[in-house]
Design a protein around this motif. Structure first.
Motif, PDB file in Angstrom:
ATOM      1  N   PRO B 186     -10.276   1.704   6.234  1.00 11.26           N
ATOM      2  CA  PRO B 186      -8.869   1.571   6.999  1.00 11.26           C
ATOM      3  C   PRO B 186      -7.933   0.825   6.128  1.00 11.26           C
ATOM      4  O   PRO B 186      -6.703   1.061   6.132  1.00 11.26           O
ATOM      5  CB  PRO B 186      -9.243   1.215   8.381  1.00 11.26           C
ATOM      6  N   LEU B 187      -8.449  -0.576   5.552  1.00 10.80           N
ATOM      7  CA  LEU B 187      -7.606  -1.533   4.609  1.00 10.80           C
ATOM      8  C   LEU B 187      -7.311  -0.683   3.429  1.00 10.80           C
ATOM      9  O   LEU B 187      -6.150  -0.795   2.881  1.00 10.80           O
ATOM     10  CB  LEU B 187      -8.103  -2.684   4.740  1.00 10.80           C
ATOM     11  N   LEU B 188      -8.365  -0.161   2.858  1.00 12.23           N
ATOM     12  CA  LEU B 188      -7.920   0.577   1.660  1.00 12.23           C
ATOM     13  C   LEU B 188      -6.981   1.758   1.835  1.00 12.23           C
ATOM     14  O   LEU B 188      -6.022   1.681   0.899  1.00 12.23           O
ATOM     15  CB  LEU B 188      -9.270   1.050   1.055  1.00 12.23           C
ATOM     16  N   ARG B 189      -6.921   2.264   2.693  1.00 16.15           N
ATOM     17  CA  ARG B 189      -6.266   3.260   3.191  1.00 16.15           C
ATOM     18  C   ARG B 189      -4.896   2.982   3.380  1.00 16.15           C
ATOM     19  O   ARG B 189      -3.931   3.611   2.880  1.00 16.15           O
ATOM     20  CB  ARG B 189      -6.829   4.187   4.282  1.00 16.15           C
ATOM     21  N   GLU B 190      -4.483   1.995   3.586  1.00 13.70           N
ATOM     22  CA  GLU B 190      -3.120   1.577   3.973  1.00 13.70           C
ATOM     23  C   GLU B 190      -2.652   0.715   2.961  1.00 13.70           C
ATOM     24  O   GLU B 190      -1.335   0.125   2.950  1.00 13.70           O
ATOM     25  CB  GLU B 190      -3.146   0.437   5.507  1.00 13.70           C
ATOM     26  N   CYS B 191      -3.378   0.244   1.854  1.00 11.28           N
ATOM     27  CA  CYS B 191      -2.888  -0.282   0.501  1.00 11.28           C
ATOM     28  C   CYS B 191      -2.038   0.650  -0.074  1.00 11.28           C
ATOM     29  O   CYS B 191      -2.676   1.669  -0.551  1.00 11.28           O
ATOM     30  CB  CYS B 191      -4.147  -1.093  -0.326  1.00 11.28           C
ATOM     31  N   ILE B 192      -0.780   0.166  -0.459  1.00  8.23           N
ATOM     32  CA  ILE B 192      -0.051   1.343  -1.073  1.00  8.23           C
ATOM     33  C   ILE B 192      -0.209   1.285  -2.796  1.00  8.23           C
ATOM     34  O   ILE B 192       0.621   0.676  -3.366  1.00  8.23           O
ATOM     35  CB  ILE B 192       1.378   1.327  -0.814  1.00  8.23           C
ATOM     36  N   VAL B 193      -1.405   1.841  -3.058  1.00 11.29           N
ATOM     37  CA  VAL B 193      -1.732   1.517  -4.349  1.00 11.29           C
ATOM     38  C   VAL B 193      -2.345   3.124  -4.976  1.00 11.29           C
ATOM     39  O   VAL B 193      -3.131   3.551  -3.907  1.00 11.29           O
ATOM     40  CB  VAL B 193      -2.612   0.411  -4.954  1.00 11.29           C
ATOM     41  N   LEU B 194      -1.989   3.689  -5.833  1.00 10.22           N
ATOM     42  CA  LEU B 194      -2.427   5.206  -6.342  1.00 10.22           C
ATOM     43  C   LEU B 194      -3.862   4.951  -6.879  1.00 10.22           C
ATOM     44  O   LEU B 194      -4.686   5.797  -6.666  1.00 10.22           O
ATOM     45  CB  LEU B 194      -1.778   5.856  -7.243  1.00 10.22           C
ATOM     46  N   LEU B 195      -4.227   3.559  -7.322  1.00 14.15           N
ATOM     47  CA  LEU B 195      -5.511   3.611  -7.923  1.00 14.15           C
ATOM     48  C   LEU B 195      -5.768   4.580  -8.944  1.00 14.15           C
ATOM     49  O   LEU B 195      -6.987   5.531  -8.831  1.00 14.15           O
ATOM     50  CB  LEU B 195      -6.685   3.582  -6.709  1.00 14.15           C
ATOM     51  N   GLU B 196      -5.006   4.640  -9.983  1.00 20.28           N
ATOM     52  CA  GLU B 196      -5.003   5.711 -10.908  1.00 20.28           C
ATOM     53  C   GLU B 196      -5.905   5.327 -12.215  1.00 20.28           C
ATOM     54  O   GLU B 196      -6.205   5.991 -12.892  1.00 20.28           O
ATOM     55  CB  GLU B 196      -3.565   5.668 -11.483  1.00 20.28           C
ATOM     56  N   THR B 197      -6.348   3.972 -12.390  1.00 20.27           N
ATOM     57  CA  THR B 197      -7.115   3.508 -13.224  1.00 20.27           C
ATOM     58  C   THR B 197      -8.184   2.679 -12.751  1.00 20.27           C
ATOM     59  O   THR B 197      -8.131   2.054 -11.695  1.00 20.27           O
ATOM     60  CB  THR B 197      -6.294   2.644 -14.155  1.00 20.27           C
ATOM     61  N   GLU B 198      -9.333   2.643 -13.510  1.00 19.33           N
ATOM     62  CA  GLU B 198     -10.740   1.652 -12.961  1.00 19.33           C
ATOM     63  C   GLU B 198      -9.943  -0.017 -12.876  1.00 19.33           C
ATOM     64  O   GLU B 198     -10.598  -0.686 -12.053  1.00 19.33           O
ATOM     65  CB  GLU B 198     -11.597   1.851 -13.934  1.00 19.33           C
ATOM     66  N   ASP B 199      -9.321  -0.205 -13.786  1.00 16.35           N
ATOM     67  CA  ASP B 199      -8.483  -1.556 -13.585  1.00 16.35           C
ATOM     68  C   ASP B 199      -8.112  -1.821 -12.366  1.00 16.35           C
ATOM     69  O   ASP B 199      -8.155  -2.841 -11.720  1.00 16.35           O
ATOM     70  CB  ASP B 199      -7.627  -1.844 -14.672  1.00 16.35           C
ATOM     71  N   GLU B 200      -7.110  -0.832 -11.793  1.00 14.02           N
ATOM     72  CA  GLU B 200      -6.328  -0.890 -10.550  1.00 14.02           C
ATOM     73  C   GLU B 200      -7.392  -1.153  -9.437  1.00 14.02           C
ATOM     74  O   GLU B 200      -7.299  -1.859  -8.520  1.00 14.02           O
ATOM     75  CB  GLU B 200      -5.668   0.271 -10.158  1.00 14.02           C
ATOM     76  N   VAL B 201      -8.571  -0.123  -9.511  1.00  8.04           N
ATOM     77  CA  VAL B 201      -9.669  -0.312  -8.611  1.00  8.04           C
ATOM     78  C   VAL B 201     -10.263  -1.888  -8.522  1.00  8.04           C
ATOM     79  O   VAL B 201     -10.592  -2.450  -7.429  1.00  8.04           O
ATOM     80  CB  VAL B 201     -10.918   0.733  -8.729  1.00  8.04           C
ATOM     81  N   ARG B 202     -10.494  -2.181  -9.674  1.00 11.29           N
ATOM     82  CA  ARG B 202     -10.995  -3.749  -9.846  1.00 11.29           C
ATOM     83  C   ARG B 202     -10.276  -4.718  -8.995  1.00 11.29           C
ATOM     84  O   ARG B 202     -10.426  -5.679  -8.613  1.00 11.29           O
ATOM     85  CB  ARG B 202     -11.468  -4.185 -11.125  1.00 11.29           C
ATOM     86  N   HIS B 203      -8.738  -4.681  -9.192  1.00 15.47           N
ATOM     87  CA  HIS B 203      -7.865  -5.607  -8.942  1.00 15.47           C
ATOM     88  C   HIS B 203      -7.813  -5.502  -7.309  1.00 15.47           C
ATOM     89  O   HIS B 203      -7.850  -6.613  -6.813  1.00 15.47           O
ATOM     90  CB  HIS B 203      -6.542  -5.294  -9.362  1.00 15.47           C
ATOM     91  N   ILE B 204      -7.757  -4.327  -6.828  1.00 17.94           N
ATOM     92  CA  ILE B 204      -7.844  -4.494  -5.384  1.00 17.94           C
ATOM     93  C   ILE B 204      -9.055  -4.728  -4.691  1.00 17.94           C
ATOM     94  O   ILE B 204      -9.067  -5.328  -3.510  1.00 17.94           O
ATOM     95  CB  ILE B 204      -7.427  -2.650  -4.876  1.00 17.94           C
ATOM     96  N   ALA B 205     -10.062  -4.626  -5.420  1.00 18.62           N
ATOM     97  CA  ALA B 205     -11.453  -4.917  -4.723  1.00 18.62           C
ATOM     98  C   ALA B 205     -11.660  -6.390  -4.973  1.00 18.62           C
ATOM     99  O   ALA B 205     -12.038  -7.136  -3.692  1.00 18.62           O
ATOM    100  CB  ALA B 205     -12.681  -4.398  -5.671  1.00 18.62           C
ATOM    101  N   VAL B 206     -10.829  -7.059  -5.792  1.00 20.67           N
ATOM    102  CA  VAL B 206     -10.804  -8.688  -5.894  1.00 20.67           C
ATOM    103  C   VAL B 206      -9.916  -9.239  -4.885  1.00 20.67           C
ATOM    104  O   VAL B 206     -10.302 -10.139  -3.857  1.00 20.67           O
ATOM    105  CB  VAL B 206     -10.570  -9.048  -7.087  1.00 20.67           C
ATOM    106  N   MET B 207      -8.917  -8.368  -4.438  1.00 25.23           N
ATOM    107  CA  MET B 207      -7.938  -8.630  -3.371  1.00 25.23           C
ATOM    108  C   MET B 207      -8.578  -8.715  -2.128  1.00 25.23           C
ATOM    109  O   MET B 207      -8.524  -9.597  -1.024  1.00 25.23           O
ATOM    110  CB  MET B 207      -6.635  -7.929  -3.507  1.00 25.23           C
ATOM    111  N   LEU B 208      -9.134  -7.343  -1.828  1.00 24.14           N
ATOM    112  CA  LEU B 208      -9.784  -7.196  -0.537  1.00 24.14           C
ATOM    113  C   LEU B 208     -10.880  -8.060  -0.270  1.00 24.14           C
ATOM    114  O   LEU B 208     -11.123  -8.653   0.960  1.00 24.14           O
ATOM    115  CB  LEU B 208     -10.450  -5.850  -0.635  1.00 24.14           C
ATOM    116  N   ASP B 209     -11.700  -8.653  -1.269  1.00 22.71           N
ATOM    117  CA  ASP B 209     -12.783  -9.436  -1.388  1.00 22.71           C
ATOM    118  C   ASP B 209     -12.221 -10.817  -0.463  1.00 22.71           C
ATOM    119  O   ASP B 209     -12.742 -11.560   0.288  1.00 22.71           O
ATOM    120  CB  ASP B 209     -13.452  -9.662  -2.498  1.00 22.71           C
ATOM    121  N   ARG B 210     -11.024 -11.304  -1.060  1.00 23.15           N
ATOM    122  CA  ARG B 210     -10.557 -12.383  -0.892  1.00 23.15           C
ATOM    123  C   ARG B 210      -9.920 -12.383   0.394  1.00 23.15           C
ATOM    124  O   ARG B 210      -9.996 -13.288   1.482  1.00 23.15           O
ATOM    125  CB  ARG B 210      -9.155 -12.865  -1.677  1.00 23.15           C
TER     126      ARG B 210
END
Lengths: 93, 248
Positions: B186-210
């Motif tokens: 549910p949180l990933l769904r509401e993050c407004i990021v297209l996650l077009e690249t693997e780097d973007e996925v890594r960035h969002i994962a670090v943010m969600l972890d924090r």
């Protein structure tokens, strides 16, 4: 023997101590957006990412996790490869 | 490009420079916009804008451009440990709270209930799309120019995140604490990021972890009435008091 590799765009992340595969946009139509996997699967994923084939996976797992039943281990690795490829998280070369 | 004026908006202290295709778009940013020099970070292609207009047929052209800039802005902020997030965000007791859910699930209703039942207790940060920062500075919530239909938001108000509430319509009022893995999707769904690249996925994962290590995430199943707001307020007050006690 088939060789598998990780699907481009699927990233192994660690969130709150859990191993989570998250798919980037380009990979999502083919595989799940978010998949939780266990520690052993995460270990295999990293090895596959590095280009390992099934035999190399077996050797790596034998080295990492103590085991006295290599046949059972091979069976477990094959089950992992089958499940992950059915979920389209792995692609066959 | 030379004929398009360049503007700048700051998000969580990070400047983003824009050039707009539609003459009315700058006005929609209101007082958050300042004139700038140099090349823009964001200048939509005509193709991108045309697609946005087709996807938002009820919006005037400048409205479609304004809204379509959300994704592009969030993409730029990701490298700073920030992203735009779909939620009503408000400040209470010195902490920011996020009410999130898919559109039409009652986020604004909950906030309106709050204002009616407990006037002047909560202050809106952003009515639709706040910036979440999860960086070395901590987990913070900041305003953005995108404040939803009601246009509610305070461009000067930021606060440390206190907690996240996922709203769900139901046949009773019930509040429950979620485990990190229960709220990940549910949180990933509401993050407004297209996650077009693997780097973007890594960035969002670090943010969600924090975020998930720092604050509680709750689910409020509710009927949309004042009782659910009182239930939620009680829990948020309790969390704020505990946090305050820990910091003393």
């Amino acid at each position: 023997m088939s060789k598998f590799r990780t699907r481009p765009g699927v990233v192994l992340t660690n969130i709150c101590g859990e191993h989570i595969l998250v798919a980037a946009k380009a990979a999502v139509p083919d595989c799940p957006f978010v998949t939780r996997i266990n520690e052993e699967s995460a270990f295999l994923w990293e090895k596959l990412k590095g280009g390992a084939d099934e035999d190399e996976l077996l050797r790596a797992v034998e080295k990492e996790f103590e085991t006295d039943d290599p046949e059972a281990l091979r069976g477990a690795i094959q089950a992992f490869l089958k499940q992950m490829s059915e979920m389209h998280l792995l692609v066959e070369d | 490009m030379a004929q398009n004026k360049v503007y700048q908006v700051e998000y969580a202290g990070h400047p983003v420079k824009y050039a707009f295709r539609e003459p009315g778009t700058a006005a929609l940013f209101r007082e958050r916009l300042t004139e700038a020099c140099g090349e823009p970070d964001v200048f939509e292609t005509e193709e991108f804008l045309e697609r946005a207009k087709r996807l938002m047929p009820d919006e005037p052209p400048e409205g479609a451009e304004f809204r379509s800039l959300i994704c592009l802005t969030s993409k730029l902020l990701l490298r700073h440990g920030c992203c735009l997030f779909h939620a009503v965000s408000f400040e209470m007791d010195g902490l920011a709270w996020l009410l999130t859910a898919p559109s039409g699930t009652g986020k604004s209703t909950q906030y309106m209930n709050w204002q009616r039942q407990f006037p002047r207790e909560a202050r809106m940060i952003s009515g639709d799309v706040p910036v979440i920062e999860a960086s070395d500075r901590g987990v913070l919530v900041h305003p953005s120019p995108w404040n939803g239909k009601e246009g509610l938001g305070n461009p000067l108000l930021s606060a440390p995140l206190g907690g996240i509430v996922i709203l769900e319509q139901g046949s009773e009022d019930r509040l429950e604490r979620l485990e990190p893995m229960e709220c990940l999707y549910p949180l990933l769904r509401e993050c407004i990021v297209l996650l077009e690249t693997e780097d973007e996925v890594r960035h969002i994962a670090v943010m969600l972890d924090r975020i998930l290590r720092s604050v509680p995430v709750m689910k409020l199943v509710n009927l949309g009435g004042p009782e659910s707001t009182a239930l939620l307020r009680g829990e948020l007050k309790r969390i704020a008091a505990m946090k305050g006690a820990r910091n003393e």
